[in-house]
Scaffold this active site. Sequence first.
Site, PDB file in Angstrom:
ATOM      1  N   HIS A 118       0.853  -1.185   0.000  1.00  0.00           N
ATOM      2  CA  HIS A 118       0.000   0.000   0.000  1.00  0.00           C
ATOM      3  C   HIS A 118       0.893   1.240   0.000  1.00  0.00           C
ATOM      4  CE1 HIS A 118      -3.620   2.363   0.665  1.00  0.00           C
ATOM      5  NE2 HIS A 118      -2.951   3.065   1.560  1.00  0.00           N
ATOM      6  N   ASP A 154      -7.604  -1.620   4.281  1.00  0.00           N
ATOM      7  CA  ASP A 154      -6.190  -1.348   4.580  1.00  0.00           C
ATOM      8  C   ASP A 154      -5.938  -1.226   6.080  1.00  0.00           C
ATOM      9  OD1 ASP A 154      -5.944  -1.170   1.810  1.00  0.00           O
ATOM     10  OD2 ASP A 154      -6.231   0.995   1.806  1.00  0.00           O
ATOM     11  N   CYS A 713      39.733  40.504  -0.707  1.00  0.00           N
ATOM     12  CA  CYS A 713      41.129  40.297  -1.068  1.00  0.00           C
ATOM     13  C   CYS A 713      41.933  41.592  -1.072  1.00  0.00           C
ATOM     14  CB  CYS A 713      41.235  39.603  -2.417  1.00  0.00           C
ATOM     15  SG  CYS A 713      40.315  40.418  -3.734  1.00  0.00           S
TER      16      CYS A 713
END
Length: 908
Positions: A118, A154, A713
């Site tokens: 399922h 189920d 930088c």
Amino acid sequence: RIWGKYMCFDLKLRLALIGQSLFGQEVYTNLRKQGHRVVGVFTVPDRDGKADPLAVVAEKDGTPVFKFPRWRVKGKPIPEVVEAYKAVGAELNVMPFCSQFIPMNVIDHPAHGSIIYHPSILPLHRGASAINWTLIQGDKKAGFSIFWADDGLDTGPILLQRECHVEPNDTVDSLYNRFLFPEGIKAMVESVQLIADGKAPRVPQTEEGASYEGIQKKSNSKPAEAIHNWIRGHDKVPGAWAVIDGRTVTLYGSSMLGESVPAGQPLEIEGASQPGVVTKNGLVLYGSDSKALMVKNLQFEDGKMISAAKYFSSGDTARVELTDDEKKIAEEIRDIWKGILSNVAAIEETTDFFKSGAASMDVVRLVEEIKQRCVGLQLQNEDVYMATTFQDFIQMFVRRLRGEDQEEEMVIDYATKDVNNMTVKMPWQCFINGKFEDAENGKTANTINPADGSVICKVAYASVGDVDRAVAAAKEAFEVGPWGRMNPRDRGTLLYKLADLMEEHQEELATIESIDSGAVYTLALKTHVGMSIQTFRYFAGWCDKIQGKTIPINQARPNRNLTFTKKEPLGVCAIVIPWNYPLMMLAWKSAACLAAGNTLVLKPAQVTPLSALKFAELTVKAGIPKGVINIVPGSGGMVGQRLSDHPDIRKLGFTGSTPIGKQIMKSCALSNLKKVSLELGGKSPLIIFSDCDMDKAVRMGMSSVFFNKGENCIAAGRLFVEESIHDEYIRRVLEEIKKMKVGDPLDRSTDHGPQNHKAHMDKLVEYCEVGVKEGATLVYGGKQVDRPGFFMEPTLFTDVEDHMFIAKEESFGPIMVVSKFKDGDIDGVLNRANDTEFGLASGVFTRDINKAMYVSERLDAGTVFVNTYNKTDVASPFGGFKQSGFGKDLGEDALNEYLRTKAVTVEY
């Protein structure tokens, strides 16, 4: 197991398979491979002469196959059906996918009973449409259960369950194909073996949290995510549709829209909170929360499907004339149609596939049979819906066969994050040859949000093999692909388009930069992203302006000679970028590289890969041919080293530390003497004279150090302040430092975000500790901020002497290092400023123009700022001297880094 004298035997079972579909076929095949005996297959009857896939494979194996149309009549079992079932003697019923109602005297008959697959995590979503409701309800987890059948819906005991995460744009198909199908097959086989071994659990289901599918009121007046869930969980019941112009239209292909909505034509939608917008990408719908989603396709009640982007277009397309070979193929396709539409006497030009009785399984069959006939043809199920009559289908097919009208959809497994009032969608896989794909070894690494230390997402961790594939793709794109043959002006057009797309996505890109690198959002928007866009536009303009020269040479009479030079691209270039400006460093190098006509393989910094991968997505949308740009995230030691060593790479551009630059240069020399450009470390001096504009010197001095939280930088690594103004300067700088707001980089009022990653944060703290130990005066800061994330206090050192560590070494962080110099000692301070192995940038503040020019001439650095700082521009070359590297980014000079000069002499 049964143990013998010398060996053991796995117990195997006699099985009855009750079900259908490809899933059932795979379960059947794998169970037989494990040694279990399938004594009977019970499946559905043939449809239009076509057997179910489970029946097909079982009949080939000689397994008894039963095709009962039903098992019960009026709720009662059919005796002859039940007897036929019992005769096979099964010990266990396996129901991998079963659409029929099976009587309980069949369910309970075998010794081990029956197990069922399922597609939900029971007890959630009991019922037939579990996958749909998983999506409709917005569940964050999906999965499947294998349970023991009982007489409920189920409700039987659980044997085994598996779970998976639901991605924001998952569909029924993607969930099924990615997890429910492949993992479900494995789990069914595992479950049967657990039963055979006597180890299978029976965990009773609780009613707590149990849910059943149900019909909800159809309404467009919902939040956008709810509408999205409704569409992607589409099924005929409950359905996902809207009323447009009085017609019921079914919606397909939904995705949440994080970026700004593209321009388009408004479209009234009944019951919607506001009109939709038909754009070039599809139909934009708005939820009641004003958030947006995109719908790709629309289907009308007659079965005709169109691209939502073409809702207002007439649909008239010039018909193509078929060649003789194409006419033969068309007749073969007519036979395929005839085989599927067996109830139709003849397939005419106007025969409609769906009006003739075809269903969704027939679409799959049509597509698969045609793919078998034309191997390599990319045909999708939705193509059938968009060309439902035979004549339209043939026209579509021929265009696709010729490569016309084909826009291959890019498949991206996004990582998504709701942040900064938007949903950012971030690719995380390697980008090789125009596609996103996992690293070949499947490895990933987490990328971290420095603001709180949390994991943003996983990112592919490329191997040497991935680098080799990327280089091969770039080489093919350069040598035989359209990029190498493209008119330079057309190449520029594509780069302009790429810049436009970056601008469209600038808020998303800036947000990614902010969460991945720690950049303050406003700075990321203006500089990280803004300058990246400017860079691509600048170099796009250069594409058709790269020129050689004609050169007069000595004429040897009576011969006449013409010598000219050509500027040519190098070929495959590698680019390795740092983590402080992830997108901008990418743009600075790759824009010049691409404008020159090269292809590239780029390695982003391991800790900041996300904006580069988002950029890769935009390159595809811009139409950059596959293989031209490749992105391989990973480690420098593996990916970077392989790029340095690779014999097919002709140039490597690197920005990073000096030690790594030296190693790269050595590897490039030893491999194939590939061209190199290096932008490395810095210790940029800033000299402030007493005749400066003090307000400006304080403001720009602060910026020179603390811009981008010092991860810059060209940051001023050491300030030299003339003695007579030193104390006032320090006092005013300290006042400004104390005003700085340290905090969430997404907060618009934040001045100072987190450092990029923990290792760098720890290095900065250690740097400050060394400065104190050597005798410098720590005026402010020097510690990590006491809060989650990697926040460093803005720091101020004075009384720094020339021999000290912090006077010589770069911090790359928010640390201002200040030294005095004697009044009027210009040459002395110049000697001190130049007493470093670095030479990237420098600065001077003075109102005396003669002094400014004198100092700028003598400062040994690639860039000198006078009465300003950080003033970089896309047209101005950027690069350093000495151990700060060589080569230039930006400006015309950058193009020469990615070109070679060929001299041609002709005698005539």
